[in-house]
Design a protein around this motif. Structure first.
Motif, PDB file in Angstrom:
ATOM      1  N   ASP A  61       0.919  -1.335   0.007  1.00 24.93           N
ATOM      2  CA  ASP A  61      -0.036   0.190  -0.117  1.00 24.93           C
ATOM      3  C   ASP A  61       1.402   1.299   0.501  1.00 24.93           C
ATOM      4  O   ASP A  61      -0.102   2.228   0.241  1.00 24.93           O
ATOM      5  N   GLY A  62       2.397   1.183  -0.406  1.00 21.00           N
ATOM      6  CA  GLY A  62       2.692   2.486  -0.174  1.00 21.00           C
ATOM      7  C   GLY A  62       3.266   2.528   1.066  1.00 21.00           C
ATOM      8  O   GLY A  62       4.245   3.929   1.121  1.00 21.00           O
ATOM      9  N   ALA A  63       3.230   2.208   1.763  1.00 25.92           N
ATOM     10  CA  ALA A  63       3.314   2.253   3.430  1.00 25.92           C
ATOM     11  C   ALA A  63       3.851   1.850   4.614  1.00 25.92           C
ATOM     12  O   ALA A  63       2.613   0.156   3.988  1.00 25.92           O
ATOM     13  N   LEU A  64       4.410   1.625   5.523  1.00 26.93           N
ATOM     14  CA  LEU A  64       4.853   0.179   6.181  1.00 26.93           C
ATOM     15  C   LEU A  64       3.647   0.079   7.589  1.00 26.93           C
ATOM     16  O   LEU A  64       4.252   1.739   8.187  1.00 26.93           O
ATOM     17  N   SER A  65       3.200  -0.233   8.150  1.00 27.17           N
ATOM     18  CA  SER A  65       2.497  -0.375   9.624  1.00 27.17           C
ATOM     19  C   SER A  65       3.787  -0.505  10.359  1.00 27.17           C
ATOM     20  O   SER A  65       4.105  -1.127   9.902  1.00 27.17           O
ATOM     21  N   GLU A  66       2.903  -0.107  11.462  1.00 28.07           N
ATOM     22  CA  GLU A  66       4.417  -0.866  12.956  1.00 28.07           C
ATOM     23  C   GLU A  66       3.971  -2.550  12.934  1.00 28.07           C
ATOM     24  O   GLU A  66       5.452  -2.895  12.554  1.00 28.07           O
ATOM     25  N   GLU A  67       2.996  -3.382  12.368  1.00 26.17           N
ATOM     26  CA  GLU A  67       3.496  -4.440  12.347  1.00 26.17           C
ATOM     27  C   GLU A  67       3.934  -4.667  10.950  1.00 26.17           C
ATOM     28  O   GLU A  67       5.305  -6.364  11.074  1.00 26.17           O
ATOM     29  N   GLU A  68       4.482  -4.760   9.519  1.00 28.47           N
ATOM     30  CA  GLU A  68       5.016  -4.985   8.950  1.00 28.47           C
ATOM     31  C   GLU A  68       6.484  -3.840   9.183  1.00 28.47           C
ATOM     32  O   GLU A  68       7.169  -5.104   8.413  1.00 28.47           O
ATOM     33  N   PHE A  69       6.811  -3.357   9.972  1.00 26.63           N
ATOM     34  CA  PHE A  69       8.135  -1.964  10.433  1.00 26.63           C
ATOM     35  C   PHE A  69       8.392  -3.172  10.536  1.00 26.63           C
ATOM     36  O   PHE A  69       9.654  -3.623  10.897  1.00 26.63           O
ATOM     37  N   ALA A  70       8.319  -3.953  12.319  1.00 25.34           N
ATOM     38  CA  ALA A  70       8.755  -4.683  12.660  1.00 25.34           C
ATOM     39  C   ALA A  70       8.989  -6.395  12.366  1.00 25.34           C
ATOM     40  O   ALA A  70       9.973  -6.925  12.989  1.00 25.34           O
ATOM     41  N   ALA A  71       7.729  -7.028  11.315  1.00 31.09           N
ATOM     42  CA  ALA A  71       7.764  -7.792  10.976  1.00 31.09           C
ATOM     43  C   ALA A  71       9.423  -7.960   9.819  1.00 31.09           C
ATOM     44  O   ALA A  71      10.468  -8.993  10.259  1.00 31.09           O
ATOM     45  N   ALA A  72       9.965  -6.484   9.164  1.00 28.89           N
ATOM     46  CA  ALA A  72      11.013  -6.548   8.291  1.00 28.89           C
ATOM     47  C   ALA A  72      12.387  -6.636   8.847  1.00 28.89           C
ATOM     48  O   ALA A  72      12.927  -7.277   9.199  1.00 28.89           O
ATOM     49  N   GLN A  73      12.109  -5.655  10.596  1.00 28.68           N
ATOM     50  CA  GLN A  73      12.989  -6.226  11.309  1.00 28.68           C
ATOM     51  C   GLN A  73      13.271  -7.137  11.448  1.00 28.68           C
ATOM     52  O   GLN A  73      14.663  -8.057  11.554  1.00 28.68           O
TER      53      GLN A  73
END
Length: 83
Positions: A61-73
């Motif tokens: 969607d062109g933006a990172l949610s907090e969940e996406e951010f944490a999962a990617a880290q």
């Protein structure tokens, strides 16, 4: 040390990575809208690539949610202050 003290210490040790990730997300989310856009991402993490952002953006969607951010880290896609 009591069992309660040990259990509390263990629980805090497990929680520290998620607390650190939340702080990093909050810092990266410059406008405080709950999402990190590409421009916010580039300012907060200049060492990370646009490809890393796109890989982290699980729903594209062109933006990172907090969940996406944490999962990617957690997956090692995005850098973490933990090393």
């Amino acid at each position: 040390m009591t069992k309660t003290t040990l259990a509390t210490g263990f629980a805090l040790t497990l929680a520290l990575p998620s607390i650190a990730q939340a702080a990093e997300f909050t810092s990266a989310d410059a406008n405080g809208d709950g999402y990190v856009t590409m421009s916010e991402f580039q300012k907060a993490m200049p060492e990370a690539t646009a490809d890393a952002f796109m890989e982290a953006d699980a729903n594209a969607d062109g933006a990172l949610s907090e969940e996406e951010f944490a999962a990617a880290q957690d997956a090692g896609v995005l850098p973490s202050s933990e090393g």
